[in-house]
Design a protein around this motif. Sequence first.
Motif, PDB file in Angstrom:
ATOM      1  N   ILE A   1      38.326  37.104  36.445  1.00 14.23           N
ATOM      2  CA  ILE A   1      39.742  37.007  36.833  1.00 14.23           C
ATOM      3  C   ILE A   1      39.912  36.018  37.982  1.00 14.23           C
ATOM      4  O   ILE A   1      40.815  35.175  37.969  1.00 14.23           O
ATOM      5  CB  ILE A   1      40.291  38.401  37.230  1.00 14.23           C
ATOM      6  CG1 ILE A   1      40.238  39.364  36.021  1.00 14.23           C
ATOM      7  CG2 ILE A   1      41.719  38.297  37.772  1.00 14.23           C
ATOM      8  CD1 ILE A   1      41.134  38.983  34.861  1.00 14.23           C
ATOM      9  N   ARG A   2      39.011  36.077  38.954  1.00 23.12           N
ATOM     10  CA  ARG A   2      39.161  35.180  40.102  1.00 23.12           C
ATOM     11  C   ARG A   2      38.958  33.717  39.697  1.00 23.12           C
ATOM     12  O   ARG A   2      39.654  32.826  40.181  1.00 23.12           O
ATOM     13  CB  ARG A   2      38.190  35.555  41.226  1.00 23.12           C
ATOM     14  CG  ARG A   2      38.685  35.006  42.569  1.00 23.12           C
ATOM     15  CD  ARG A   2      37.711  35.182  43.706  1.00 23.12           C
ATOM     16  NE  ARG A   2      37.544  36.517  44.232  1.00 23.12           N
ATOM     17  CZ  ARG A   2      38.413  37.143  45.022  1.00 23.12           C
ATOM     18  NH1 ARG A   2      39.558  36.579  45.339  1.00 23.12           N
ATOM     19  NH2 ARG A   2      38.155  38.353  45.468  1.00 23.12           N
TER      20      ARG A   2
ATOM     21  N   ARG B   1      42.019  32.545  38.072  1.00 28.70           N
ATOM     22  CA  ARG B   1      43.074  32.371  39.064  1.00 28.70           C
ATOM     23  C   ARG B   1      42.876  31.091  39.873  1.00 28.70           C
ATOM     24  O   ARG B   1      43.827  30.347  40.117  1.00 28.70           O
ATOM     25  CB  ARG B   1      43.102  33.580  40.007  1.00 28.70           C
ATOM     26  CG  ARG B   1      44.112  33.424  41.114  1.00 28.70           C
ATOM     27  CD  ARG B   1      44.353  34.709  41.857  1.00 28.70           C
ATOM     28  NE  ARG B   1      44.888  34.437  43.176  1.00 28.70           N
ATOM     29  CZ  ARG B   1      46.143  34.089  43.436  1.00 28.70           C
ATOM     30  NH1 ARG B   1      46.996  33.989  42.444  1.00 28.70           N
ATOM     31  NH2 ARG B   1      46.534  33.840  44.654  1.00 28.70           N
ATOM     32  N   ASP B   2      41.608  30.828  40.231  1.00 36.49           N
ATOM     33  CA  ASP B   2      41.306  29.658  41.064  1.00 36.49           C
ATOM     34  C   ASP B   2      41.680  28.336  40.399  1.00 36.49           C
ATOM     35  O   ASP B   2      41.812  27.324  41.085  1.00 36.49           O
ATOM     36  CB  ASP B   2      39.806  29.625  41.415  1.00 36.49           C
ATOM     37  CG  ASP B   2      39.464  30.661  42.471  1.00 36.49           C
ATOM     38  OD1 ASP B   2      40.403  31.262  43.028  1.00 36.49           O
ATOM     39  OD2 ASP B   2      38.261  30.880  42.723  1.00 36.49           O
TER      40      ASP B   2
ATOM     41  N   GLY C   1      44.278  28.115  38.117  1.00 37.32           N
ATOM     42  CA  GLY C   1      45.659  28.176  37.613  1.00 37.32           C
ATOM     43  C   GLY C   1      45.763  28.730  36.198  1.00 37.32           C
ATOM     44  O   GLY C   1      46.863  28.826  35.648  1.00 37.32           O
TER      45      GLY C   1
ATOM     46  N   LEU D   1      45.002  31.788  35.173  1.00 35.32           N
ATOM     47  CA  LEU D   1      45.477  33.177  35.128  1.00 35.32           C
ATOM     48  C   LEU D   1      47.001  33.181  35.032  1.00 35.32           C
ATOM     49  O   LEU D   1      47.594  33.976  34.292  1.00 35.32           O
ATOM     50  CB  LEU D   1      45.019  33.946  36.374  1.00 35.32           C
ATOM     51  CG  LEU D   1      45.222  35.462  36.316  1.00 35.32           C
ATOM     52  CD1 LEU D   1      44.404  36.079  35.178  1.00 35.32           C
ATOM     53  CD2 LEU D   1      44.860  36.137  37.636  1.00 35.32           C
ATOM     54  N   HIS D   2      47.612  32.260  35.746  1.00 35.58           N
ATOM     55  CA  HIS D   2      49.067  32.147  35.715  1.00 35.58           C
ATOM     56  C   HIS D   2      49.554  31.805  34.300  1.00 35.58           C
ATOM     57  O   HIS D   2      50.629  32.245  33.875  1.00 35.58           O
ATOM     58  CB  HIS D   2      49.532  31.079  36.698  1.00 35.58           C
ATOM     59  CG  HIS D   2      51.002  30.907  36.722  1.00 35.58           C
ATOM     60  ND1 HIS D   2      51.851  31.861  37.245  1.00 35.58           N
ATOM     61  CD2 HIS D   2      51.789  29.922  36.260  1.00 35.58           C
ATOM     62  CE1 HIS D   2      53.096  31.461  37.100  1.00 35.58           C
ATOM     63  NE2 HIS D   2      53.102  30.291  36.497  1.00 35.58           N
TER      64      HIS D   2
ATOM     65  N   PRO E   1      50.177  36.017  33.434  1.00 38.19           N
ATOM     66  CA  PRO E   1      51.010  35.833  34.631  1.00 38.19           C
ATOM     67  C   PRO E   1      51.323  37.160  35.323  1.00 38.19           C
ATOM     68  O   PRO E   1      51.474  37.198  36.541  1.00 38.19           O
ATOM     69  CB  PRO E   1      52.284  35.171  34.083  1.00 38.19           C
ATOM     70  CG  PRO E   1      52.273  35.417  32.604  1.00 38.19           C
ATOM     71  CD  PRO E   1      50.833  35.523  32.209  1.00 38.19           C
TER      72      PRO E   1
ATOM     73  N   ASP F   1      48.462  37.645  37.615  1.00 37.11           N
ATOM     74  CA  ASP F   1      48.517  36.634  38.681  1.00 37.11           C
ATOM     75  C   ASP F   1      49.541  37.040  39.748  1.00 37.11           C
ATOM     76  O   ASP F   1      49.336  36.816  40.942  1.00 37.11           O
ATOM     77  CB  ASP F   1      48.894  35.284  38.056  1.00 37.11           C
ATOM     78  CG  ASP F   1      48.601  34.124  38.981  1.00 37.11           C
ATOM     79  OD1 ASP F   1      47.459  34.026  39.460  1.00 37.11           O
ATOM     80  OD2 ASP F   1      49.527  33.340  39.249  1.00 37.11           O
TER      81      ASP F   1
ATOM     82  N   GLY G   1      46.228  42.232  44.335  1.00 38.85           N
ATOM     83  CA  GLY G   1      45.278  41.483  43.503  1.00 38.85           C
ATOM     84  C   GLY G   1      43.838  41.797  43.900  1.00 38.85           C
ATOM     85  O   GLY G   1      42.973  42.010  43.042  1.00 38.85           O
TER      86      GLY G   1
END
Length: 418
Positions: free
Chosen positions: A194-195, A198-199, A201, A203-204, A208, A211, A229
């Motif tokens: 997940i991280r 996210r790092d 973009g 995950l967005h 979302p 995120d 989070g």
Amino acid sequence: MRIYKVGGAVRDRLLGRPVSEVDWVVVGASAEELLALGYRPVGADFPVFLHPRTGEEYALARTERKSGRGYGGFTFHASPEVTLEEDLLRRDLTINAMAEDEQGRLIDPCHGRRDLEQRWLRHVSPAFAEDPLRVLRVARFAARYAPLGFRVAPETRALMRQLAESGELQALTAERSWKEISRALLEPRPDVFIRTLRDCGALHELLPEIDALFGVPQPAAHHPEIDTGEHLLAVLRQCAEHGQPLVVRWACLLHDLGKGTTPAEEWPRHIAHERKGLKLIRAVNTRCKAPRDCQELSLLVGEYHSHCHRALELRPATLLELLQRFDVYRRPQRFEEFIAACEMDARGRLGLERRDYPQAGYLRGAAAAARAVAVQPLLEKGLAGAALGEALKRERLRALKAYKSDVLGERAEPPETS
Ligand SMILES: Nc1ccn([C@@H]2O[C@H](COP(=O)(O)OP(=O)(O)OP(=O)(O)O)[C@@H](O)[C@H]2O)c(=O)n1
Ligand SMILES: [Mg+2]
């Protein structure tokens, strides 16, 4: 015709890890030759075949050229002229782009071995972008190999970000994404999956609703980590440490989605976040085409996780409603999964990882007490239909009252959890 071992088998052997499946690449042969040798084609479009005896995958060396958006937009060029090096160059990561010949010699034009030793997940070439699913694959490998010290190379992270920002991830089919997501959740560090997404973009783009949990505060008294989070990542870590199955990990991933919609004026409180989350949980389940058991448990955990945390404070009547709602009489396993998910939620908090969770044993005992109510005596009284149902409920309530006072006594103090 020459045959080489490629991909995960070469990588995992060099890492000294067990090899689960072997992929092979065939150079200097045509599809007709393989068919004549008894290999079975995997699909109409892919130049991939199954070995007649071992069932392992043999792919003709190929180059890939993208012709359009999404998975359907691939064209392949497979011919006896394609070299092993060309085939390795179109692959995703350098550590996945090594081959081994029949004598066990390593063929490594992309310096995969060096990256393996230095623990880098690094893309081979700009051809990485030909398949946006690779963004998820990299995050999944990061989740798998994080305990060995692997991390994503900065230039690869930049390329993943470009792919995420281009909107290409939207073109992935739910089936392909789900396969990656579900496998990644089962890796030793699902939080790293997940991280990593996210790092860059991604995950967005993909989730979302998850995120949106980052940057949302919770009350420090119950959540020393504060950020929702970060809490979620800690819960996923607990899941891995306790060897939880996919359903539990999936339910944990979605349990707090409602907190992402709390108006900032109400922070750090999240009034009725359980109920507010249901709509979002449903949306994610549908979009991801999650299997039925994952959908079902995630909705139940989303709605009732606070009930579980407050189990020792619940009135017997509320306890009974909970047990009825879960149909603990016919679905004992699902109730266990619910309790497990809530326990992971309770432990996925900074400094509280080893806390006791007496709610688990208490709820198991309550379910057992309700289950122990026998139907036979009620049938013998001549009860049937709705009247039987009512009588059964009354008896179960009586059993739960007795259970509660047995276990907690009159003056028992409930633990503080929310
Ligand atoms: N989207 C993809 C999928 C696969 N591959 C290549 O095909 C190989 C085999 O793919 P797969 O079996 O999916 O992955 P493995 O690397 O073998 O990893 P796993 O341990 O997950 O099987 C990979 O190593 C990689 O070289 C790729 O470049 N891009
Ligand atoms: Mg493989």
